[in-house]
Design a protein around this motif. Structure first.
Motif, short mmCIF file in Angstrom:
data_model
loop_
_atom_site.label_atom_id
_atom_site.label_comp_id
_atom_site.label_asym_id
_atom_site.label_seq_id
_atom_site.Cartn_x
_atom_site.Cartn_y
_atom_site.Cartn_z
N ALA A 162 0.82 -1.22 0.00
CA ALA A 162 0.00 0.00 0.00
C ALA A 162 0.85 1.26 0.00
O ALA A 162 0.37 2.32 -0.42
CB ALA A 162 -0.93 -0.01 1.21
N ASN A 163 2.10 1.17 0.46
CA ASN A 163 2.96 2.36 0.53
C ASN A 163 3.57 2.75 -0.81
O ASN A 163 4.10 3.85 -0.94
CB ASN A 163 4.08 2.13 1.54
CG ASN A 163 3.57 2.00 2.96
OD1 ASN A 163 2.45 2.40 3.26
ND2 ASN A 163 4.37 1.43 3.84
N VAL A 164 3.52 1.86 -1.79
CA VAL A 164 4.18 2.14 -3.08
C VAL A 164 3.20 2.10 -4.25
O VAL A 164 3.62 2.20 -5.40
CB VAL A 164 5.33 1.14 -3.32
CG1 VAL A 164 6.44 1.34 -2.31
CG2 VAL A 164 4.84 -0.30 -3.29
N VAL A 175 3.13 1.28 -9.52
CA VAL A 175 3.89 0.83 -8.35
C VAL A 175 5.27 1.49 -8.43
O VAL A 175 5.97 1.38 -9.44
CB VAL A 175 4.01 -0.70 -8.31
CG1 VAL A 175 4.95 -1.15 -7.20
CG2 VAL A 175 2.63 -1.33 -8.11
N ASP A 176 5.64 2.18 -7.35
CA ASP A 176 6.89 2.95 -7.36
C ASP A 176 8.13 2.07 -7.24
O ASP A 176 9.12 2.29 -7.94
CB ASP A 176 6.88 3.97 -6.21
CG ASP A 176 5.76 4.99 -6.37
OD1 ASP A 176 5.35 5.24 -7.52
OD2 ASP A 176 5.30 5.54 -5.35
N VAL A 212 3.14 -6.00 -7.33
CA VAL A 212 1.96 -5.94 -6.47
C VAL A 212 0.76 -6.47 -7.24
O VAL A 212 0.50 -6.04 -8.37
CB VAL A 212 1.69 -4.50 -5.99
CG1 VAL A 212 0.41 -4.45 -5.14
CG2 VAL A 212 2.87 -3.97 -5.19
N THR A 213 0.05 -7.42 -6.64
CA THR A 213 -1.18 -7.95 -7.21
C THR A 213 -2.37 -7.33 -6.49
O THR A 213 -2.41 -7.31 -5.26
CB THR A 213 -1.23 -9.49 -7.09
OG1 THR A 213 -0.11 -10.03 -7.81
CG2 THR A 213 -2.51 -10.04 -7.68
N LEU A 214 -3.34 -6.81 -7.26
CA LEU A 214 -4.46 -6.06 -6.71
C LEU A 214 -5.79 -6.70 -7.09
O LEU A 214 -5.94 -7.22 -8.20
CB LEU A 214 -4.44 -4.61 -7.20
CG LEU A 214 -3.16 -3.80 -6.93
CD1 LEU A 214 -2.27 -3.82 -8.16
CD2 LEU A 214 -3.48 -2.37 -6.55
N THR A 215 -6.75 -6.62 -6.17
CA THR A 215 -8.11 -7.08 -6.41
C THR A 215 -9.07 -6.06 -5.82
O THR A 215 -8.97 -5.72 -4.63
CB THR A 215 -8.37 -8.45 -5.76
OG1 THR A 215 -7.41 -9.39 -6.23
CG2 THR A 215 -9.76 -8.96 -6.10
N THR A 223 -1.68 -7.61 -11.82
CA THR A 223 -0.37 -7.40 -11.21
C THR A 223 0.33 -6.23 -11.89
O THR A 223 0.30 -6.11 -13.12
CB THR A 223 0.48 -8.67 -11.31
OG1 THR A 223 -0.18 -9.74 -10.63
CG2 THR A 223 1.85 -8.46 -10.68
N VAL A 224 0.97 -5.39 -11.08
CA VAL A 224 1.72 -4.25 -11.58
C VAL A 224 3.15 -4.35 -11.06
O VAL A 224 3.36 -4.52 -9.86
CB VAL A 224 1.09 -2.91 -11.13
CG1 VAL A 224 1.85 -1.74 -11.73
CG2 VAL A 224 -0.38 -2.85 -11.53
N ARG A 225 4.11 -4.26 -11.94
CA ARG A 225 5.52 -4.33 -11.55
C ARG A 225 6.05 -2.94 -11.20
O ARG A 225 5.53 -1.93 -11.66
CB ARG A 225 6.36 -4.95 -12.68
CG ARG A 225 5.96 -6.39 -12.99
CD ARG A 225 6.88 -7.00 -14.05
NE ARG A 225 6.52 -8.38 -14.31
CZ ARG A 225 6.89 -9.41 -13.58
NH1 ARG A 225 7.67 -9.20 -12.53
NH2 ARG A 225 6.51 -10.63 -13.88
N ALA A 226 7.11 -2.92 -10.40
CA ALA A 226 7.71 -1.66 -9.96
C ALA A 226 8.19 -0.85 -11.16
O ALA A 226 8.77 -1.39 -12.11
CB ALA A 226 8.87 -1.93 -9.01
N GLY A 227 7.92 0.45 -11.14
CA GLY A 227 8.36 1.33 -12.20
C GLY A 227 7.46 1.33 -13.42
O GLY A 227 7.80 1.95 -14.43
#
Length: 223
Positions: free
Chosen positions: A79-81, A108-109, A114-117, A137-141
């Protein structure tokens, strides 16, 4: 001057007479070095070189050991990124629409993917889910564009206008699973209110326009 006797010259006292002899040091190694044979000199120098190399070899691993290394950066909570940004409706709402498509950019920073639902859309009487996949799913950057389908199933619990609506989302990475609320205002609040008016056949209330904006968040973590 009582108590002070005559100063005797150095060497005037003989051995064993109880006097200290000033300037008569014990023989030193350097005094003996010229008398050492060449072979003994080479052996002594070789032993000194070996001792120095061994000391360096023993100390070098300690300097680069993990105990002396900098501690690793802790892995972030998902949640922080994670950031959400509302882009607008996927299609115009019909006069009697009971559902709408709402488009978002999710980024995602840093850290692991991160996988989101999407779980809920703030108010009772609403159903929400992402399309075409319920989880993504979203990868960093990186940034991923997603669509949230929101439908009205019951008008009794809906407000006339959606003030600071939020999306309840589950976020998961390799550190934790969190239940988090992303709060929006501006364009998303107006578009969601327009859906309420059409689905529940209410006349839209006049309100001052508000600037669009990204999601804020209200933490409801369950790590």
């Amino acid at each position: 001057m009582s108590g002070i006797g005559p100063v005797e010259p150095v060497g005037s006292a003989g051995p064993g007479d109880g006097h200290d002899v000033i300037g008569a040091d014990a023989p030193r190694l350097t005094d003996r070095w010229p008398a050492v044979s060449p072979r003994a000199r080479r052996n002594a120098l070789g032993a000194g070189v070996i001792a120095a190399v061994t000391a360096v070899a023993l100390l070098a691993p300690q300097a680069g050991s993990p105990d002396h290394a900098r501690p690793p950066t802790p892995m972030p909570y998902p949640a922080n990124v994670t950031d959400w940004h509302y882009l607008g409706l996927g299609a115009p709402l019909g006069a009697r629409a009971t559902a709408g498509s709402f488009r978002f950019d999710v980024s995602v920073d840093s850290g692991p993917p991160v996988t989101l639902t999407v779980l809920d859309a703030a108010f009772p009487g609403l159903d929400a889910h992402t399309t075409p996949w319920p989880a993504f799913t979203v990868r960093a950057g990186t940034t991923r564009r997603i669509t949230v389908e929101i439908s009205v199933s019951d008008c009794s619990g809906l407000p006339l206008n959606a003030d600071l609506p939020f999306l309840d989302v589950t976020l998961r990475n390799t550190r934790a699973i969190q239940h988090h609320s992303f709060i929006f205002d501006g364009a998303y609040a107006r578009d969601l209110s327009a859906l309420f008016h059409r689905a529940c056949n209410r006349s839209p209330a006049r309100s001052a326009p508000r600037p669009t904006g990204s999601a804020g968040s209200q933490n409801a973590d369950r790590a």
